[in-house]
Design a protein around this motif. Structure first.
Motif, PDB file in Angstrom:
ATOM      1  N   ARG A   1       0.930  -1.198   0.141  1.00  0.00           N
ATOM      2  CA  ARG A   1       0.258  -0.011  -0.054  1.00  0.00           C
ATOM      3  C   ARG A   1       1.034   1.345  -0.042  1.00  0.00           C
ATOM      4  NH1 ARG A   1      -4.985   0.090   2.390  1.00  0.00           N
ATOM      5  NH2 ARG A   1      -6.515  -0.729   1.056  1.00  0.00           N
TER       6      ARG A   1
ATOM      7  N   LYS B   1      -5.109  17.673  -3.077  1.00  0.00           N
ATOM      8  CA  LYS B   1      -4.781  17.169  -1.723  1.00  0.00           C
ATOM      9  C   LYS B   1      -3.546  17.548  -1.196  1.00  0.00           C
ATOM     10  CE  LYS B   1      -6.170  13.552   1.188  1.00  0.00           C
ATOM     11  NZ  LYS B   1      -4.995  13.017   1.782  1.00  0.00           N
TER      12      LYS B   1
ATOM     13  N   LEU C   1       4.939 -16.221  14.444  1.00  0.00           N
ATOM     14  CA  LEU C   1       4.056 -15.807  13.356  1.00  0.00           C
ATOM     15  C   LEU C   1       2.900 -16.665  13.432  1.00  0.00           C
ATOM     16  CD1 LEU C   1       6.388 -14.855  10.180  1.00  0.00           C
ATOM     17  CD2 LEU C   1       4.278 -13.421  11.396  1.00  0.00           C
TER      18      LEU C   1
ATOM     19  N   GLU D   1      -0.949 -15.599  13.830  1.00  0.00           N
ATOM     20  CA  GLU D   1      -1.830 -15.341  12.738  1.00  0.00           C
ATOM     21  C   GLU D   1      -2.805 -16.870  12.924  1.00  0.00           C
ATOM     22  OE1 GLU D   1       1.109 -13.416   9.752  1.00  0.00           O
ATOM     23  OE2 GLU D   1       0.361 -15.286   9.142  1.00  0.00           O
TER      24      GLU D   1
ATOM     25  N   THR E   1      -7.369  -8.022   5.962  1.00  0.00           N
ATOM     26  CA  THR E   1      -6.145  -7.705   5.954  1.00  0.00           C
ATOM     27  C   THR E   1      -5.605  -6.410   5.460  1.00  0.00           C
ATOM     28  OG1 THR E   1      -5.357  -9.145   4.348  1.00  0.00           O
ATOM     29  CG2 THR E   1      -5.157 -10.017   6.708  1.00  0.00           C
ATOM     30  N   ASP E   2      -6.150  -5.828   4.599  1.00  0.00           N
ATOM     31  CA  ASP E   2      -5.952  -4.652   3.852  1.00  0.00           C
ATOM     32  C   ASP E   2      -6.616  -3.780   4.425  1.00  0.00           C
ATOM     33  OD1 ASP E   2      -5.573  -4.373   0.355  1.00  0.00           O
ATOM     34  OD2 ASP E   2      -4.212  -3.952   1.995  1.00  0.00           O
ATOM     35  N   LEU E   3      -6.250  -2.711   5.404  1.00  0.00           N
ATOM     36  CA  LEU E   3      -7.160  -1.909   5.872  1.00  0.00           C
ATOM     37  C   LEU E   3      -6.813  -0.309   5.787  1.00  0.00           C
ATOM     38  CD1 LEU E   3      -6.901  -3.524   9.500  1.00  0.00           C
ATOM     39  CD2 LEU E   3      -8.738  -3.403   7.702  1.00  0.00           C
ATOM     40  N   ARG E   4      -7.473   0.478   6.086  1.00  0.00           N
ATOM     41  CA  ARG E   4      -7.444   2.031   5.647  1.00  0.00           C
ATOM     42  C   ARG E   4      -7.924   2.702   6.948  1.00  0.00           C
ATOM     43  NH1 ARG E   4      -9.926   3.618   0.095  1.00  0.00           N
ATOM     44  NH2 ARG E   4      -8.549   5.679   0.331  1.00  0.00           N
TER      45      ARG E   4
ATOM     46  N   LEU F   1       2.618   1.857  12.641  1.00  0.00           N
ATOM     47  CA  LEU F   1       2.893   1.437  11.090  1.00  0.00           C
ATOM     48  C   LEU F   1       4.331   1.446  10.882  1.00  0.00           C
ATOM     49  CD1 LEU F   1       1.639   1.289   8.240  1.00  0.00           C
ATOM     50  CD2 LEU F   1       1.715   3.622   8.042  1.00  0.00           C
ATOM     51  N   GLU F   2       4.961   2.356  11.575  1.00  0.00           N
ATOM     52  CA  GLU F   2       6.473   2.627  11.229  1.00  0.00           C
ATOM     53  C   GLU F   2       7.413   1.583  11.896  1.00  0.00           C
ATOM     54  OE1 GLU F   2       7.875   4.845   9.322  1.00  0.00           O
ATOM     55  OE2 GLU F   2       5.986   5.616   8.849  1.00  0.00           O
TER      56      GLU F   2
ATOM     57  N   GLU G   1       2.098  -4.978  11.035  1.00  0.00           N
ATOM     58  CA  GLU G   1       2.626  -6.200  10.043  1.00  0.00           C
ATOM     59  C   GLU G   1       2.747  -7.420  10.969  1.00  0.00           C
ATOM     60  OE1 GLU G   1       5.238  -3.918   6.730  1.00  0.00           O
ATOM     61  OE2 GLU G   1       5.739  -5.977   7.179  1.00  0.00           O
TER      62      GLU G   1
ATOM     63  N   PHE H   1      -2.116  -5.048   6.901  1.00  0.00           N
ATOM     64  CA  PHE H   1      -1.229  -4.153   5.925  1.00  0.00           C
ATOM     65  C   PHE H   1      -2.323  -2.973   5.942  1.00  0.00           C
ATOM     66  CE2 PHE H   1       1.707  -7.287   5.027  1.00  0.00           C
ATOM     67  CZ  PHE H   1       0.934  -8.521   4.922  1.00  0.00           C
TER      68      PHE H   1
ATOM     69  N   SER I   1      -2.995   1.483   5.537  1.00  0.00           N
ATOM     70  CA  SER I   1      -2.402   2.696   5.044  1.00  0.00           C
ATOM     71  C   SER I   1      -3.262   3.430   6.057  1.00  0.00           C
ATOM     72  CB  SER I   1      -2.803   2.620   3.770  1.00  0.00           C
ATOM     73  OG  SER I   1      -4.316   2.708   3.506  1.00  0.00           O
TER      74      SER I   1
ATOM     75  N   ALA J   1      -4.423  11.038   6.078  1.00  0.00           N
ATOM     76  CA  ALA J   1      -4.838  12.222   6.787  1.00  0.00           C
ATOM     77  C   ALA J   1      -6.367  12.759   6.188  1.00  0.00           C
ATOM     78  CB  ALA J   1      -4.109  13.414   6.403  1.00  0.00           C
TER      79      ALA J   1
ATOM     80  N   GLN K   1     -15.663   3.711   3.454  1.00  0.00           N
ATOM     81  CA  GLN K   1     -14.192   4.025   2.911  1.00  0.00           C
ATOM     82  C   GLN K   1     -13.163   3.671   3.734  1.00  0.00           C
ATOM     83  OE1 GLN K   1     -14.009   7.667   0.144  1.00  0.00           O
ATOM     84  NE2 GLN K   1     -16.209   7.804   0.740  1.00  0.00           N
TER      85      GLN K   1
ATOM     86  N   HIS L   1       3.198  13.273   5.596  1.00  0.00           N
ATOM     87  CA  HIS L   1       2.010  12.604   5.390  1.00  0.00           C
ATOM     88  C   HIS L   1       1.443  12.176   6.652  1.00  0.00           C
ATOM     89  CE1 HIS L   1       5.377  10.151   4.865  1.00  0.00           C
ATOM     90  NE2 HIS L   1       5.120   9.562   5.924  1.00  0.00           N
ATOM     91  N   TYR L   2       2.021  12.433   7.740  1.00  0.00           N
ATOM     92  CA  TYR L   2       1.600  12.418   9.014  1.00  0.00           C
ATOM     93  C   TYR L   2       0.869  13.688   9.545  1.00  0.00           C
ATOM     94  CZ  TYR L   2       3.274   7.487   9.451  1.00  0.00           C
ATOM     95  OH  TYR L   2       3.382   6.266   8.844  1.00  0.00           O
TER      96      TYR L   2
END
Lengths: 328, 281, 451
Positions: free
Chosen positions: A110, A277, C15, C19, C26-29, C45-46, C51, C56, C58, C61, C76, C301-302
């Motif tokens: 991503r 943006k 792991l 899991e 697993t793919d989240l926003r 995240l960092e 993970e 996973f 993203s 903002a 969304q 981006h933060y």
């Protein structure tokens, strides 16, 4: 080898070997360059005089520094992506080591939007919106142009909707898009909202210009069509459309310019990950770098708008049979 | 006796205006035989183009009608091909394509590709435009454009060839060439031609009959003159011919004596002065 | 070579344990608004905590709280860094039809109230407190009167109608004897300015300093880094932090829709686990990692603000006035004092304040408050997450509150208010009766409606 004997090649060759040609090119380049130079100097001078709450207004050097910063960030993001896939490989190896039959989840990285991916997103969005707008505006414009009755019906509506700002459309579009169940194939909601807004604002010049172009086919040509007894479809294809093409292209060019402007505003509010943006986020950040980064973005937005216009112009020149039409 | 090919019977046209109906033409009666070359001549604004447009089907007569080969004429069609004053070539097509369009439209599957090509090239050769097949109208002169216009009209193999001042915008030499070509073509094809012209010499040279129209409004046919000169006609020979000159004289006298339209400015001013002195007296 | 294989094998074991239960998604926003307390998301995240859980993520903002809430509601965004107040309000049906809930508090307090320098200069020196902190709002009275004489009204900013900042600002003003205004939603008045002595309006956090500079606002209550930025630019002076205002109170939470939580229970738990580890990391060793965290969230981006400004509140050196710093160790609390557990008392307090200012239009009985709180704050996923973390050896049982005996209120550091009122979550109506300013009775509500 044949090409070397072709008359066009000779023409091109002789053009290049003439000193007059080179002198003209040199003069043009010098003029353009001096204009840009004067602008940069004025910018440098003005910026040193302006103090904002975020520090001194950035000059060309700061903007250039932020440009290289943005490139670095892009490269850092590429590295992060590589590292991610590396870790994924390691994970897969570990899973396989534990259980050779294990299912390996292959997840895509991503990526965080970098400045360059944002440029790409903006371009994609504007072109999608513009193409959609043209697909609606041109057929509708032709119909309206052919029938004066239809024109009377539609004209008030067009004049009503034409001046509406994208910022006013946005809440309505957002609500409608939110209520519609979109499958992933359409793209993210913010993309759809941006595309719809761009479309709603940019279709008017094409629509009006097409209608005018179609309705202004010279009477003589219409008479020719009547004498030849062309069918409606052939009349449209052979007489009306070619006659209207210069006006249509003028409309398209205007529409593209508007689409690009509207896009930036729409992106800011719809949060589509494009240049709009980027500017908004930088403004929100309020860091000491923010203004410089915004300057970089503003220049890039201008350059891209210019490039899009040139693209349209090239297309127009290719299609246009009317040499007297303005093409600059 | 050749049968009547084109008949105009009591043709009239009036346009509705704010001040009431404006009668442009009235009681136009004309019978044209097959193969005849008829010129329409008259002062500007007397409605000659309107007559032509009615025959072409581009205007609808409000009174009377037009019959071609025993069929009423109500709409335009290739059997009444028009050569417009303003060539009206499609600027985005080449010379070849402009004529081809007419041919394709008219032949509609009756000709093969090769036949179409031959026919187009033949017609363009007739008007001496074979050297410019791939040029666009923007790249050729006015005279050449007009020639292509004629080629296009001829390529439709029309029953009647309608020409609206086709040589008006051309220089004398080009005009002479085209007039000769036209006579040649007409002799060959025996097409019925109705031509509008301002040029008396041209009318007498080319026509079998000259239709002289009165001035508008409510214009009608004033006189019809039969030109009894043997064909083929050569302009140089005719220049000294007394019959030719007699015909010329007759047309001129119709136009400038019986249908005087252009008043001389001086006499009008004198008239106004008179009125003023009378009023103040 | 053997060592590598062994490491891989051990890693595989860990792991596969983690899991063992497969996440639904697993793919989240995740969404956030640019404030320092989004740090747990960035850290998770960092530092790879997401993970580790096989998620996973993203992190994106959002323009403002409304947009963020809308995007969580329509799917969304899977989850977001949300205001505790907005989650509580939405669940109670205020301002939205969404059913939001939370199982994890991201931090305690972290806001402050700032007034513009001009206003501060007009306050008589005698009224200014010795420490320069925890000022009562009563210091504004003189200026308010001066404004009223000139026919002007003071304008204050807050970030969202249902945010902690709104309630804190109003609480503070009321405690200082200034009426902040009532809402009358039944009459269609959502401005919150009825009978107000000064006007409170909504502005997104990053725009607060700019709006103060433009003179449109004379004060605001907002999270960091915006107070520090206003101070650093010489625009304003911080008068009180919300820690001084009301002590320990849930500030931001991990908000999800009820439907999402129901559909993705395992994913929810994994999210909580990663964020718990992040919160722990932030408070570890007496805030040792805070400087690194500040650097992390300084990225564009933060939060994107300058590192220097972010570090202030994060590392505990808070500047109340330009040049005057003080140690505020607990300005932001991410894990300490059982910060992360969703105690019902916090939800009830927010509801009580919504009632006090009229956003909840009618008087409700005490049981209603508890019911609402139980709908919004869902401790179960938290408890499961904690249990798993303890099994994995990442946490000790003592790091968490005892789930069996957990009461309504946070043990240890209790809520203590600037005006010394006591809050008993079991009796919110009685609590509200203590206040001079606020809608207590049905009669008062009717009276407001008439005006």
């Amino acid at each position: 080898m044949k090409i070397l004997h072709h008359p066009a090649f000779h023409q091109w060759q002789s053009q290049f070997s003439s000193t007059l040609f080179w002198r003209k090119q040199l003069k043009q380049s010098l003029l353009t360059f001096s204009g840009l130079l004067v602008f940069v100097l004025c910018w440098q001078l003005a910026s040193s005089q302006i103090q904002t709450s975020l520090g001194q207004f950035p000059g060309p050097t700061q903007a250039a520094a932020q440009w290289s910063q943005l490139v670095d960030e892009y490269q850092a993001e590429q590295q992060r992506e590589d590292a991610f896939y590396q870790r994924q490989l390691e994970r897969h190896a570990a899973l396989l080591a534990a259980d050779p039959q294990a299912e390996l989840p292959n997840l895509p990285y991503r990526a965080r939007p970098t400045f360059f991916s944002q440029i790409l997103t903006s371009l994609q969005t504007v072109l999608t919106g513009f193409v959609l707008a043209s697909l609606i505006a041109i057929p509708l414009g032709i119909l309206i142009g052919l029938s004066s009755n239809l024109y009377q019906v539609f004209n008030p509506l067009i004049q009503l909707f034409k001046p509406i700002s994208p910022l006013a459309w946005l809440p309505l579009v957002t609500l409608i898009v939110s209520s519609v169940d979109l499958s992933a194939a359409w793209g993210s909601r913010s993309f759809v909202v941006s595309v719809c807004t761009v479309m709603l604002c940019s279709l008017w010049p094409t629509l009006l210009n097409t209608a005018v172009g179609v309705s202004q086919v010279p009477q003589d040509l219409l008479n020719v069509s009547k004498v030849l007894r062309l069918s409606w479809w052939r009349h449209l294809r052979i007489i009306v459309l070619p006659s209207a093409v210069p006006m249509i292209f003028t409309g398209l060019r205007l529409s593209l310019g508007i689409a690009w402007m509207v896009l930036i505003a729409a992106e800011m509010l719809a949060q589509n990950p494009g240049l709009g943006k980027f500017v908004w986020d930088e403004f929100q950040n309020g860091s000491s770098n923010s203004l410089s980064r915004i300057c970089v973005a503003v220049l890039v937005i201008g350059l891209l708008g210019f490039a899009l216009d040139r693209l349209m112009l090239t297309l127009q020149r290719k299609v246009n049979w009317d040499k007297s039409a303005v093409s600059r | 006796m050749q049968k009547t090919h084109l008949e105009l019977t009591q043709v009239g046209i009036s346009f509705p205006t704010e001040k009431g109906p404006f009668v442009a033409l009235q009681n136009v009666n004309l019978h044209i035989k097959k193969g005849e070359f008829v010129s329409l001549i008259g002062h500007s604004g007397c409605g000659k183009s309107t007559v032509l447009n009615i025959v072409a089907g581009l205007h609808q007569a409000t009174a009377g009608g037009v019959i071609l080969n025993h069929k009423e004429v109500t709409e335009p069609g290739p059997e009444r091909a028009v050569v417009f004053q303003n060539h009206s070539l499609l600027p985005w097509l080449t010379v070849y394509q402009n004529v081809e369009l007419a041919v394709k439209q008219q032949s509609k599957g009756k000709k093969t590709k090769a036949e179409i090509r031959d026919w187009v090239e033949h017609n363009l050769a007739l008007v001496h435009m074979s050297h410019a097949l791939d040029k666009r109208p923007g790249e050729i002169s006015g005279g050449m454009k007009q020639r292509v216009g004629i080629a296009r009209a001829l390529a439709m193999q029309p029953e009647v060839l309608l020409m609206d001042e086709p040589f008006g915008a051309l220089d004398a030499l080009t005009r002479a060439h085209l007039q000769d070509s036209l006579m040649e073509i007409q002799a060959q094809l025996n097409t019925t031609v109705m031509m509008i012209t301002h040029d008396v010499d041209e009318a007498v040279l080319l026509s079998d009959r000259i239709v002289m129209m009165t001035n508008g409004p409510a214009a009608t046919i004033g006189e019809i003159l039969t030109v009894d000169l043997p064909r083929p006609r050569h302009r140089l020979q005719l220049a000294d011919d007394p019959t030719y000159n007699h015909y010329r004289h007759q047309v001129l006298s119709f136009l400038y004596e019986k249908q005087r339209k252009v008043e001389d400015l001086g006499s009008k001013r004198a008239e106004k002065q008179q009125q003023k002195t009378q009023a103040s007296a | 070579m053997r060592r590598i294989a062994l490491t891989l094998l051990l890693g595989a074991c860990c792991l596969s344990q983690a899991e063992a239960a497969v996440a639904e998604k697993t793919d989240l926003r995740l969404g956030f608004v640019k404030l320092t307390d989004m740090a747990p998301l960035a850290v998770a995240l960092e530092q790879g905590f997401f993970e580790d859980e096989g998620l996973f993520v993203s992190v994106e903002a959002q323009a403002n709280w409304k947009v963020l809430q809308d995007r969580v509601t329509d799917g969304q965004l899977d989850a977001a860094h949300m205001l505790a107040g907005q989650v509580v309000a939405a669940s109670a049906g205020l301002g939205s039809q969404a059913r939001l809930q939370t199982s994890l508090v991201l931090d305690l307090h972290g806001n402050a109230c700032t007034v513009s320098k001009d206003i501060w200069q007009q306050v008589p020196a005698a009224q200014k407190s010795a420490t320069g902190q925890a000022q009562s709002a009563s210091v504004l009275q003189t200026t308010l009167n001066a404004y009223a004489e000139q026919g002007k009204t003071m304008q204050f900013g807050t970030v969202f109608p249902y945010s902690s900042h709104n309630y804190e600002l109003r609480y503070w003003l009321a405690a200082g004897g200034i009426h902040p205004g009532f809402y009358a939603p039944e009459q269609g008045d959502n401005s919150g300015q009825l009978q107000a002595q000064l006007l409170i309006s909504v502005t997104p956090p990053p725009q607060m300093p700019a709006t103060m500079e433009a003179g449109t606002l004379q004060g605001f209550c907002v999270g960091e880094p915006w107070n520090q930025q206003a101070v650093q630019k010489g625009l304003g002076v911080v008068l009180v932090t919300n820690e001084q205002l009301h002590g320990a109170m849930a500030e931001k939470v991990l908000g999800v829709t009820a439907d999402w939580a129901k559909a993705n229970p395992i994913t929810h738990i994994k999210l909580i686990k990663a964020l718990l580890r992040a919160g722990y990391w932030l408070d570890q060793n007496n805030n040792a990692n805070r400087a690194a965290a500040a650097k992390m969230i300084a990225q564009p981006h933060y939060v994107g603000a300058d590192v220097g400004i972010l570090s202030r509140s994060m590392t505990g050196t808070f500047e109340f006035e330009q040049g005057k710093t003080s140690q505020q160790q607990d300005f932001n609390v991410f894990f300490r004092y059982h910060a992360t557990y969703p105690f019902y008392a916090d939800a009830i307090w927010y509801l009580s304040q919504m009632r006090r200012w009229g956003q909840i239009a009618e008087v409700k009985d005490d049981s209603w408050y508890l019911q609402q709180a139980q709908q919004v704050f869902q401790p179960e996923p938290y408890q499961q997450a904690a249990a798993e973390l303890i099994t994995e050896g990442k946490f000790k049982a003592t790091d968490f509150v005892d789930f069996k005996t957990a009461s309504l209120t946070r043990p240890g550091k209790a809520s203590s208010f600037i005006d010394d009122k006591t809050f008993d979550p079991a009796a919110p109506n009685a609590y509200l009766q203590q206040f001079a300013i606020g809608q207590q009775s049905a009669a008062q509500i009717a009276a407001t409606a008439k005006n």
